[in-house]
Design a protein around this motif. Structure first.
Motif, PDB file in Angstrom:
ATOM      1  N   ALA A 185       0.831  -1.205   0.000  1.00 27.74           N
ATOM      2  CA  ALA A 185       0.000   0.000   0.000  1.00 27.74           C
ATOM      3  C   ALA A 185       0.867   1.258   0.000  1.00 27.74           C
ATOM      4  O   ALA A 185       0.591   2.219  -0.724  1.00 27.74           O
ATOM      5  N   ARG A 239      -3.188  -5.701  -5.851  1.00 25.15           N
ATOM      6  CA  ARG A 239      -3.752  -4.631  -5.028  1.00 25.15           C
ATOM      7  C   ARG A 239      -4.525  -3.627  -5.891  1.00 25.15           C
ATOM      8  O   ARG A 239      -5.609  -3.159  -5.512  1.00 25.15           O
ATOM      9  N   LEU A 240      -4.007  -3.315  -7.062  1.00 20.40           N
ATOM     10  CA  LEU A 240      -4.705  -2.397  -7.963  1.00 20.40           C
ATOM     11  C   LEU A 240      -6.026  -2.992  -8.454  1.00 20.40           C
ATOM     12  O   LEU A 240      -7.030  -2.291  -8.587  1.00 20.40           O
ATOM     13  N   MET A 243      -8.540  -2.583  -5.764  1.00 18.35           N
ATOM     14  CA  MET A 243      -8.986  -1.190  -5.677  1.00 18.35           C
ATOM     15  C   MET A 243      -9.989  -0.856  -6.777  1.00 18.35           C
ATOM     16  O   MET A 243     -10.901  -0.063  -6.578  1.00 18.35           O
ATOM     17  N   ASP A 245     -11.983  -3.106  -8.195  1.00 20.24           N
ATOM     18  CA  ASP A 245     -13.058  -4.098  -8.164  1.00 20.24           C
ATOM     19  C   ASP A 245     -13.030  -4.997  -9.407  1.00 20.24           C
ATOM     20  O   ASP A 245     -14.062  -5.296 -10.008  1.00 20.24           O
ATOM     21  N   PHE A 259     -11.008   3.588 -10.167  1.00 15.28           N
ATOM     22  CA  PHE A 259     -11.195   3.883  -8.755  1.00 15.28           C
ATOM     23  C   PHE A 259     -10.839   5.346  -8.519  1.00 15.28           C
ATOM     24  O   PHE A 259     -10.327   6.036  -9.411  1.00 15.28           O
ATOM     25  N   MET A 261      -9.215   8.380  -5.770  1.00 12.27           N
ATOM     26  CA  MET A 261      -8.350   8.583  -4.610  1.00 12.27           C
ATOM     27  C   MET A 261      -8.004  10.058  -4.481  1.00 12.27           C
ATOM     28  O   MET A 261      -8.160  10.840  -5.429  1.00 12.27           O
TER      29      MET A 261
END
Length: 572
Positions: A185, A239-240, A243, A245, A259, A261
Motif C-alpha cells: 500500500a 492490489r490495484l 482497488m 473491483d 477507482f 483517490m
C-alpha cells in the motif's frame, strides 16, 4: 556560524530606504497580524514591492549572494540534507556541501528561528546563506524530492522480507492487511504521489523477467524508473485490481476498471487497464485530476476566431459536430469544454461514454458496460427516446453507432462525438468508409474539429535558436512562401521544467465547416472532389500552419512542429 542579522527590523529598514511608505508598512503589519504571514511575503502580495526588490534588498543588507538556481544542476543527495517536510516549511534548500560547510538557499534568510533550527540540524557543518526566489525553491522541491528513492526502498523492503522463500506468492501480498500488505500500500501511495507531483497523465507498470519497469507519461513523453525487484509486480497488480473491483483470479484476459483517490489535495480518478504479457500482467493507469475541473474552450489554446466559429456550430439546433485526432490528443477535453458552455436549464443533455471522465451537473451521463451488452448503439437508441436536445457520444466506433448518430442529427438533435483520424478532411470521408450513406453524412455533418497537442516551451529557460537548414524547405513548402525568420525558440532546461525544456501542452486545431460544394461531393461519394472543396474553403487552415504560428510566437519549438509532419499527419 555568525548568523547574518538585520540591524533594524525589516519594515523600518524598507521605510528608511524609501522602498515603501509608512502607511504601506502600517497596512502590511495589520494584514500580517490578521493572516499570520511573514512581513516580506505580505508586502509582496499587497503589491508594495516585487519579490525581486525584496530579495535584492535582503542580499545587500545581509551581505549574502542573491542566486538564480533555475538552470543550476542540483545534487539530490546534498538537497536531502534537509528533509522535504522541513525544506518546504522553512523555504530552504541545501545547494552545495562539503565536510565543513553547507550553502543554503532561502527565500527569507532574515528568519532567525529557521536559521537556528537549520544550524542545529546540520551541525557541525557551518551554514553559508544565499537568497533565492520562492518560486525557484518550490520548483526545485518538486524536482528533487521525488518518490523514486522511496519507491525503490519499499520494493526492496518487500523483496527482503520474503527473500528466504523462493516460491513465495507475492501476489498474495495484495490481499493482506499485515506488514507485507501495508508495504504494498505504501509503495502504491508513493507511486501515485510521485505521478501527481510530476503532473503525469499515465502510469505504466511493465513486468519483465529480471526487473520491473515503471513509466510515467509527462507532457506526452514517457519517463521511466526501473526496479530490480521484478517479483513485486504481482503484488502491485493484485492490489490495484482490488482497488478497481476487478476479478483477481483472472490473469489470462485483459480487464478494465476505475477507482478514485485523493493525493495531496487532488481528487484523482484512475482508469486502469490490465493486459497479460510474457512475465505477468502489464497495467496502464490514466490519471484524471477532477480538482482542476473542466477546461473552457478558450483555455484549450484554441484561437479566438476559431473558438467563435466552433461555438457557432455548437449553437445550431441540430446536426453533427465531430472532434478528431489520435489517442491522447485532448478530444474529450474539448468536448467537455463544449458541453460546459451548452449546459443550461433549458437544454436536456445526455452523454454516452466509455468511461465517464468528468462529472457534470444537470447532464445525464451514461456509462457503457460491454460485459452486460450495454454498448454505444444500444444506449444511443434509448437516449433518443429520452427527449434530448443535445447528445454526446464518446466515440463513433462502428457502423451502427454512426448510423444512429447521423439519424439523430437530422431529426432535431445536436450530436457531438469523436473519431480517430489524421485530420478534419479524412474524418468526414471516414464516416462513409464505416458504412454511412453519403447523402446522410451530407445532411447531418456540420463541422469537424481536428486537434493535436504540442509541448509548450518552458517560459523560464527557452533560448533563441536558428533552425536546421535542411528543415527550411519543408517548412516553406507547407507555408507556400519563404520564411520571414529562421530564428525560433528552443528548449534549454531548468528546475521549473525538470530540465526537459518543456512545461505543459497546448492544443493545435483545424476547423472544417462543410459547405454546399463539400456536401455535393459527399452525396456523390467523390473523395477527391470533397478534399479539393475543403482546401478551397476560405476558413480552412491546416494544423501545420497553426503549429507554425505557435513556433513563431515562441510558444512551442520547431522540433515539436516537425514531429507532426514526421508522423505523416497535419499536412495540408
Amino acid at each position: 556560524m555568525s548568523q547574518p542579522r538585520l540591524k533594524t527590523r525589516l519594515g523600518d529598514l524598507l521605510v528608511t530606504e524609501r522602498i515603501i511608505t509608512e502607511e504601506q508598512l502600517r497596512q502590511a503589519l495589520a494584514s500580517q497580524h490578521r493572516l499570520g504571514r511573514k512581513l516580506g511575503r505580505t508586502l509582496v502580495e499587497l503589491g508594495y514591492l516585487s519579490e525581486h526588490q525584496l530579495l535584492s534588498f535582503l542580499s545587500q543588507q545581509l551581505k549574502i549572494p542573491y542566486l538564480d538556481i533555475a538552470e543550476r544542476r542540483l545534487d539530490p543527495n546534498v538537497a536531502k540534507l534537509i528533509p522535504e517536510v522541513l525544506a518546504r516549511r522553512y523555504r530552504a534548500l541545501a545547494l552545495e556541501a562539503d565536510d565543513d560547510t553547507v550553502l543554503i538557499g532561502m527565500s527569507d534568510p532574515a528568519d532567525l528561528q529557521v536559521l537556528d533550527a537549520l544550524e542545529e540540524r546540520l551541525a557541525p557543518r557551518e551554514l553559508r546563506l544565499a537568497v533565492v526566489e520562492e518560486a525557484q525553491l518550490l520548483n526545485a522541491f518538486d524536482s528533487i524530492y521525488r518518490r523514486t528513492q522511496e519507491i525503490a526502498s519499499y520494493a526492496s523492503q518487500l523483496e527482503e522480507e520474503h527473500q528466504q522463500t523462493a516460491d513465495f506468492d507475492f501476489g498474495s501480498l495484495g490481499r493482506e492487511e499485515g506488514e507485507g500488505g501495508a508495504t504494498v500500500a505504501r509503495l502504491l501511495q508513493s507511486l501515485f504521489e510521485d505521478a501527481v507531483q510530476m503532473r503525469a497523465s499515465d502510469i505504466h507498470i511493465e513486468p519483465e523477467q529480471t526487473q520491473l519497469r515503471i513509466r510515467q507519461r509527462v507532457d506526452g513523453v514517457l519517463h521511466e524508473n526501473v526496479l530490480k525487484e521484478a517479483r513485486v509486480a504481482s503484488a502491485l497488480v493484485l492490489r490495484l485490481k482490488l482497488m478497481a473491483d476487478l476479478d483477481i483470479s483472472e490473469r489470462r484476459l485483459p480487464q478494465d476498471g476505475r477507482f478514485h483517490m485523493k493525493i495531496h489535495g487532488h481528487a484523482i480518478d484512475v482508469r486502469i487497464s490490465t493486459m497479460p504479457v510474457q512475465f505477468g500482467e502489464a497495467v496502464v493507469m490514466r490519471l484524471l485530476d477532477q480538482t482542476s475541473g473542466v477546461l473552457s474552450l478558450a483555455d484549450t489554446g484554441m484561437p479566438d476566431e476559431l473558438v467563435e466559429h466552433f461555438r457557432r456550430n455548437l449553437k445550431r439546433p441540430h446536426g453533427m459536430v465531430l472532434v478528431t485526432g489520435p489517442t491522447g490528443s485532448g478530444k474529450t477535453t474539448t468536448l467537455y469544454g463544449a458541453l460546459a458552455e451548452l449546459n443550461e436549464p433549458a437544454k436536456k443533455i445526455i452523454t454516452v461514454e466509455d468511461p465517464v471522465e468528468y462529472r457534470l451537473p444537470r447532464i445525464n451521463q451514461v456509462q457503457v458496460n460491454h460485459k452486460i451488452g450495454l454498448d454505444f448503439s444500444q444506449v444511443l437508441r434509448t437516449t433518443l427516446r429520452h427527449d434530448p436536445d443535445i447528445l454526446m457520444v464518446g466515440e463513433m466506433r462502428d457502423e451502427e453507432t454512426v448510423e444512429i448518430g447521423l439519424r439523430g442529427a437530422i431529426t432535431g438533435h445536436l450530436v457531438l462525438s469523436t473519431l480517430h483520424t489524421n485530420d478534419a478532411v479524412t474524418c468526414a470521408l471516414r464516416l462513409i468508409d464505416m458504412g454511412a450513406q453519403g447523402y446522410l453524412v451530407a445532411s447531418a455533418l456540420r463541422a469537424v474539429l481536428a486537434q493535436r497537442l504540442v509541448r509548450r516551451l518552458c517560459s523560464k529557460c527557452a533560448k533563441p535558436q536558428v533552425i536546421d537548414p535542411k528543415d527550411k524547405p519543408l517548412i516553406e513548402q507547407t507555408l507556400g512562401e519563404p520564411l520571414t525568420t529562421t530564428t525560433f525558440k528552443a528548449p534549454h532546461g531548468c528546475q521549473a521544467c525538470n530540465h526537459t525544456g518543456y512545461r505543459g501542452r497546448i492544443g493545435v486545431f483545424e476547423l472544417l465547416e462543410l459547405d454546399a460544394a463539400m456536401n455535393e461531393a459527399m452525396r456523390s461519394q467523390d473523395p477527391q472532389g470533397f478534399t479539393a472543396a475543403a482546401h478551397r474553403h476560405p476558413l480552412y487552415r491546416p494544423l501545420a500552419l497553426m503549429a507554425l504560428d505557435y513556433a513563431h510566437q515562441g510558444i512551442t519549438s520547431i522540433e515539436e512542429v516537425l514531429k507532426l509532419w514526421d508522423s505523416g499527419e497535419a499536412m495540408a
